[in-house]
Write a protein that holds these residues in place. Sequence first.
Motif, PDB file in Angstrom:
ATOM      1  N   LEU B  76       0.838  -1.206   0.000  1.00 22.78           N
ATOM      2  CA  LEU B  76       0.000   0.000   0.000  1.00 22.78           C
ATOM      3  C   LEU B  76       0.871   1.253   0.000  1.00 22.78           C
ATOM      4  O   LEU B  76       0.582   2.236  -0.696  1.00 22.78           O
ATOM      5  N   SER B  79       2.130   1.918  -3.349  1.00 24.55           N
ATOM      6  CA  SER B  79       1.084   2.415  -4.258  1.00 24.55           C
ATOM      7  C   SER B  79       0.825   3.910  -4.075  1.00 24.55           C
ATOM      8  O   SER B  79       0.246   4.544  -4.937  1.00 24.55           O
ATOM      9  N   LEU B 102      -5.705  -2.893  -1.005  1.00 24.30           N
ATOM     10  CA  LEU B 102      -5.314  -2.369  -2.321  1.00 24.30           C
ATOM     11  C   LEU B 102      -6.552  -1.960  -3.114  1.00 24.30           C
ATOM     12  O   LEU B 102      -6.540  -0.973  -3.836  1.00 24.30           O
ATOM     13  N   GLU B 105      -7.639   1.355  -1.892  1.00 27.28           N
ATOM     14  CA  GLU B 105      -6.644   2.357  -2.259  1.00 27.28           C
ATOM     15  C   GLU B 105      -6.771   2.683  -3.761  1.00 27.28           C
ATOM     16  O   GLU B 105      -6.560   3.811  -4.176  1.00 27.28           O
TER      17      GLU B 105
END
Lengths: 321, 359
Positions: B76, B79, B102, B105
Motif C-alpha cells: 500500500l 502504491s 489495495l 486504495e
Amino acid sequence: MHDLIADVFMKHFGNDILSEQTDSAILSLGSDEIAFTTDSFVIDPLFFPGGNIGKLAVCGTINDLAVTGAVPLYLSVSFIIEEGFPMKDLEIIVESLAEEAKKAGVLIVTGDTKVVNKGKCDKLFINTTGVGRISKRDRNISRALDIKPGDLILINGTIGDHGIAVMNARESFNFKSAVVSDCASLNTIIREVLDKTAVKFMRDPTRGGVATVLNELAGKIQLGIVLEESALPLETAVEAMCELLGFDPLHIANEGKVLIVAGKDEGLKVLEIMRENELGTKSAIIGYVVNEYPGRVVLQNQTGGHRIIDSLAGDQLPRIC
Amino acid sequence: MKYIDEYRKKDLILSISEKLKSVSTKEIVLMEVCGGHTMAIHRFGLPSLLPATIRLISGPGCPVCVSPQYFIDKALAFSRIPNVIVTTYGDLIRVPGSTTSLEKERANRSDIRIIYSVLEALTIAKNNPGKSIVFLGIGFETTAPLTAAAILEARKENITNFFVYSAHKIMPPVMKALVEEGVKIDGFIAPGHVSAITGTAIYDNLASECGLGVVVSGFEPVDMMQSILMLTSQIEAGTPKVEVQYQRVVKTNGNKTAQHLLAEVFETRDDSWRGLGVIKESGLKIRKHLSTFDAEQHFEVRVPESFEPKGCICGLILRGLKTPVDCSLFGKKCTPADPVGACMVSGEGTCATYYKYRS
C-alpha cells in the motif's frame, strides 16, 4: 451493488412499483398495462467475439422486457461519447444496434448524444430504455408467485459464454479460444414459450450469473433449489477456462440466456419448444425446486456430494497458482 | 474434458473410498498443504468418503493467506508513491491491510492493476517509461520462477522501471516448522505443482528424519483419494517415504530450467508468515547482483506499525490447529463479501473454501 440499491436508491426512491425489483416495471395506464425498463452499458472492450456494445445495449433492454412477460415495442438510445472516439467504430456500433433492433422487431423512437472531454468517460457509454406491452395473463411472471416443490428449472443453452468471451477479449491470456458471446434478443423464443405454455417465473442471468438469479429466487420463495452439475450445459472452452482460472461458470454473466421455472409437465413442453428455436438448441432442465434448504441453492455434484452455491460477492478474481 | 473427466469418475472415487475403509485401522491426521487441495477436497465433498479414522487438516499453502499484514501495508505504501503503478495477481487486491486494502486504495486514485502474468507487468513498464512499475511477487516455488524469468527479461531488454517486491516463499521449511512446533501430523499430501518445479528430494528429510509420509498429489478427486490411500497404506505398514501420485506432471528431478532461474535470481532469507511468525530460510530475496529490480532496495517507504485484525484466528487455521468453524467471526463478521482475514479472501484460502462449500 445490492447494498447500494437497498441503502441509497430504494431509501430515497422507494414506491410500490419500484419495490417489486423486477427486470421491468409494470405500469397501469387506464385499462392498459405496459412494461418499462432502462439499462446503461459500459463494457471493456467495446468489441468482443459475438457482438459489440451496440448489439448488447439492444439485447439487454429487450431481454429485460421479455423476461417480464412483455412484448418489447420501443427503445430510446443515449450515447455518451469520449472526445476523439473514432467515427468509424461509432458507425459500426450504431449499425449493429440498428440491425439488432430490426431483428427483434422494436423501433428506436428517441435518443440523445453527449460528447464529453477526453478522460471524462471510457470511450463510449450507451443507455437504452425500453417500453413493451404486457398482457394480464403474463403480468405475474417476474413475481414468482406460484412456485412449488417439484417445479423444474430450465435454461435455453450453455452457461457463461458471454462473460468468458469478453474476459478473453479484454485480458491478455492469449488463449486461442472459440468462445463467442451468447448476446441475443430473447423476445421471440420467450414469446413462443409464453404462447404455448404456462411458466411460473423467468429471468435473464446476466451479471452474477445463474447462481445470483437463483439465489434471489430461492430467497424470495423460501424454498430450496437443487442444480444437477451433470445437467449444466457448458461449452468445453468455457469449462476449461473456468478450470484454469478457478471460476465457477454459475457466476459468469450471460447475455442471451433465460432461466425458466415451470411445473413438471409444463417444463417438459417448454424444453421441447425451446429446443426447436435456434436460440435454444442446447436447452436443458438443470434443476428443481425442493422443500429442503429453504432460501438456498445447492449443487448436486457428479461425485455424489453436494454444496451450497452462493451469489457472486464482488468481482471474480482468478486464483494465483 | 480430457485430463479432467477421467479424474472425476464417480465409480473410481467410490472404489478407492471402499479400499481406504478396508486398509485404514489407525487414527491418523493428514495435512493437505496446498490451498488448491483444500479447495478440491471440499468442492468434491471428499471428507464424507473417508473412513472415520482419517482426519484431514489444512496447511499453510495459500500464497495470499500466508503473506503477512506487513507485506500488504508495504505494498500500500508503494502504491502511494507518485508515478508508481502497482501490479498484482487478483486475489491479493482484496486482502485487508492494517487500515485499508489495495482495492480501496485503488478507488482512492492509486494506480493498482490486476494482471494474470508477471510478463504483463513488463509490458506495462515498457509502455509507461515515465512511471515505475512495482510487481507484488507472491506465491511459492510455482510462481517464483515466472517472477525470476521476468526479472531476467527486464535485464535483457534493459527495462529500468520494473521492480519486484518479493514475498515469494518456499514450502519445505514451513512444513518442517509445523512438525517441530508439535502439530500432530502423520503425513503430508504435498502440493503437486511445487514438485513439478523442485522435484521430490525437498521432502526426503521429512520422511527420513521426522518419520512422516509424503505423497505428492494432483488436484482432481481421484488424485486426492489415491494420495490419501497411498499415505494411509504407508502409515499402516510403518514405512513412511516420499511418493509421487501426480506422475503425469511431476518428475523426480523436477524442472531444471525453472530451478536454474530460481537459483540465478533468488536466495533464501528468514521470512515472516502470517500467523506463523518468522521461519528460517523460508523466503526468497532478490540476489544482490539484480538489486536494481528490487523494489525494497529502490524505494524508501515508511510503513506504519502493522497489526492483525482482532478476533481473527487465521494463524491457528494455517497451522492446522483450528478450523474456520472454530472462529467466532466466520460467516458472521467475516464473509467473502466483507473479509476480515486473508484466509477468507483467496479462492484457495481455508476460510473461503469452508464458506463456499459449506453444506
